[in-house]
Design a protein around this motif. Structure first.
Motif, short mmCIF file in Angstrom:
data_model
loop_
_atom_site.label_atom_id
_atom_site.label_comp_id
_atom_site.label_asym_id
_atom_site.label_seq_id
_atom_site.Cartn_x
_atom_site.Cartn_y
_atom_site.Cartn_z
N GLY A 19 0.83 -1.44 0.13
CA GLY A 19 0.14 -0.07 -0.13
C GLY A 19 0.82 1.47 -0.28
O GLY A 19 0.48 2.61 -1.13
N CYS A 20 2.13 1.38 0.78
CA CYS A 20 2.69 2.41 0.38
C CYS A 20 3.93 2.38 -0.34
O CYS A 20 3.65 3.66 -1.22
CB CYS A 20 3.57 2.00 2.13
N ILE A 21 4.00 1.17 -1.17
CA ILE A 21 4.77 2.03 -2.62
C ILE A 21 3.81 2.34 -3.71
O ILE A 21 3.97 2.48 -4.55
CB ILE A 21 5.51 -0.21 -2.23
N MET A 22 2.31 1.50 -3.54
CA MET A 22 1.55 2.27 -4.54
C MET A 22 0.83 3.62 -4.32
O MET A 22 1.07 4.28 -5.22
CB MET A 22 0.19 1.30 -4.37
N PHE A 23 0.92 4.38 -3.08
CA PHE A 23 0.71 5.34 -2.32
C PHE A 23 1.67 6.59 -3.17
O PHE A 23 2.08 7.27 -3.35
CB PHE A 23 0.41 5.87 -1.32
N SER A 24 3.13 5.71 -2.81
CA SER A 24 4.18 6.74 -3.04
C SER A 24 4.17 6.63 -4.81
O SER A 24 4.71 8.38 -4.98
CB SER A 24 5.29 6.29 -1.85
N LEU A 25 3.48 5.31 -5.06
CA LEU A 25 4.17 6.22 -6.96
C LEU A 25 2.80 7.46 -7.36
O LEU A 25 3.27 8.04 -8.42
CB LEU A 25 3.55 4.79 -7.42
N GLN A 26 1.44 6.88 -6.72
CA GLN A 26 0.69 7.60 -6.86
C GLN A 26 1.20 9.66 -6.84
O GLN A 26 0.98 10.37 -7.75
CB GLN A 26 -0.74 7.68 -7.00
N PHE A 27 1.67 10.03 -5.58
CA PHE A 27 2.64 10.60 -4.65
C PHE A 27 3.09 11.05 -6.26
O PHE A 27 3.12 12.64 -6.27
CB PHE A 27 2.59 10.81 -3.76
N HIS A 28 3.90 10.99 -6.64
CA HIS A 28 5.25 10.73 -7.48
C HIS A 28 4.46 11.22 -8.83
O HIS A 28 4.85 12.56 -9.06
CB HIS A 28 6.45 10.00 -7.56
N ALA A 29 3.06 10.58 -8.80
CA ALA A 29 2.71 10.86 -10.18
C ALA A 29 2.47 12.41 -10.48
O ALA A 29 2.13 12.86 -11.24
CB ALA A 29 1.78 9.52 -10.79
N TRP A 30 1.78 12.65 -9.37
CA TRP A 30 0.99 13.98 -9.55
C TRP A 30 1.84 14.92 -9.26
O TRP A 30 1.67 15.85 -9.40
CB TRP A 30 0.21 14.46 -7.52
N ALA A 31 3.16 14.92 -8.70
CA ALA A 31 4.49 15.87 -8.34
C ALA A 31 4.38 16.22 -10.27
O ALA A 31 5.62 16.38 -11.00
CB ALA A 31 5.71 14.92 -7.96
N HIS A 32 3.82 15.40 -11.43
CA HIS A 32 4.17 15.30 -13.00
C HIS A 32 3.42 16.24 -13.05
O HIS A 32 3.57 15.57 -14.47
CB HIS A 32 4.79 13.82 -13.36
N ILE A 33 2.16 16.37 -12.27
CA ILE A 33 0.74 16.89 -13.36
C ILE A 33 0.62 18.39 -12.61
O ILE A 33 0.89 18.74 -11.66
CB ILE A 33 -0.10 16.39 -12.73
N THR A 34 0.04 18.87 -14.01
CA THR A 34 0.18 20.04 -13.77
C THR A 34 -1.13 20.58 -12.43
O THR A 34 -1.84 20.26 -12.76
CB THR A 34 0.01 21.38 -14.57
N LYS A 35 -1.13 21.90 -11.75
CA LYS A 35 -2.27 22.49 -11.00
C LYS A 35 -3.49 21.95 -11.37
O LYS A 35 -4.04 21.54 -10.68
CB LYS A 35 -1.83 23.17 -9.82
N SER A 36 -3.46 22.38 -12.35
CA SER A 36 -5.31 21.94 -12.93
C SER A 36 -5.27 21.72 -12.84
O SER A 36 -7.04 21.58 -13.08
CB SER A 36 -5.08 23.62 -14.77
N LYS A 37 -5.35 20.04 -13.35
CA LYS A 37 -5.33 18.85 -13.55
C LYS A 37 -5.19 18.27 -12.37
O LYS A 37 -5.67 16.50 -12.61
CB LYS A 37 -4.61 18.60 -14.89
N LEU A 38 -5.17 18.35 -11.54
CA LEU A 38 -5.04 18.30 -9.71
C LEU A 38 -6.26 17.88 -8.88
O LEU A 38 -6.93 19.63 -9.30
CB LEU A 38 -3.59 18.28 -8.88
N PRO A 39 -6.64 17.18 -8.59
CA PRO A 39 -8.80 17.62 -7.23
C PRO A 39 -7.63 18.25 -6.40
O PRO A 39 -5.88 18.95 -5.59
CB PRO A 39 -8.44 16.01 -6.24
N PRO A 40 -8.41 19.01 -5.74
CA PRO A 40 -8.28 20.91 -4.85
C PRO A 40 -7.54 19.71 -3.73
O PRO A 40 -6.48 20.41 -3.25
CB PRO A 40 -9.56 21.16 -4.45
N LEU A 41 -7.68 19.20 -2.93
CA LEU A 41 -7.11 18.36 -2.01
C LEU A 41 -5.40 17.54 -2.33
O LEU A 41 -5.42 17.96 -1.52
CB LEU A 41 -8.06 17.20 -1.52
#
Length: 119
Positions: free
Chosen positions: A32-54
């Motif tokens: 679970g930690c591995i999968m969440f860390s990969l998702q958090f890293h992916a969000w660091a590559h996405i522009t703010k306008s495309k990310l959820p507000p949270l």
């Protein structure tokens, strides 16, 4: 898809090899930690306008690594800012030169070739 295959071929054998619920809980939390860390890293590559507000709020608070802070990892000399969840440890680890390697462009296919530096 590759994450699904990785989980299938690593977690399932461990689950079938043991009936210990503590071991199963450990494996579940670890993956679970591995999968969440990969998702958090992916969000660091996405522009703010495309990310959820949270996610934007968590990045602004520094609980998740932001796009701007993570971008330093993708700039020469490519040997810093490797903490991909929150970046809290980046400054400390960079000072310790934990990631003390450089990239050499001698490969013909345009990819970077990591070479370990001897300190």
């Amino acid at each position: 898809m590759s994450l699904l295959l990785a989980v299938t071929f690593t977690v399932l054998p461990m689950v079938f090899a043991s009936n210990d619920p503590i071991f199963h809980a450990f494996v579940a939390v670890c993956w679970g930690c591995i999968m969440f860390s990969l998702q958090f890293h992916a969000w660091a590559h996405i522009t703010k306008s495309k990310l959820p507000p949270l996610v934007n709020a968590l990045q602004d608070m520094g609980l998740l690594v932001s796009r701007s802070k993570h971008a330093n990892h993708h700039r020469p000399p490519y040997n810093n800012n490797y903490c991909m969840v929150s970046g809290v440890w980046n400054e400390f680890l960079d000072k310790q030169q934990l990631f003390c390697f450089r990239f050499d462009r001698r490969r013909n296919d345009g990819e970077y070739n990591p070479i370990i530096d001897v300190l």
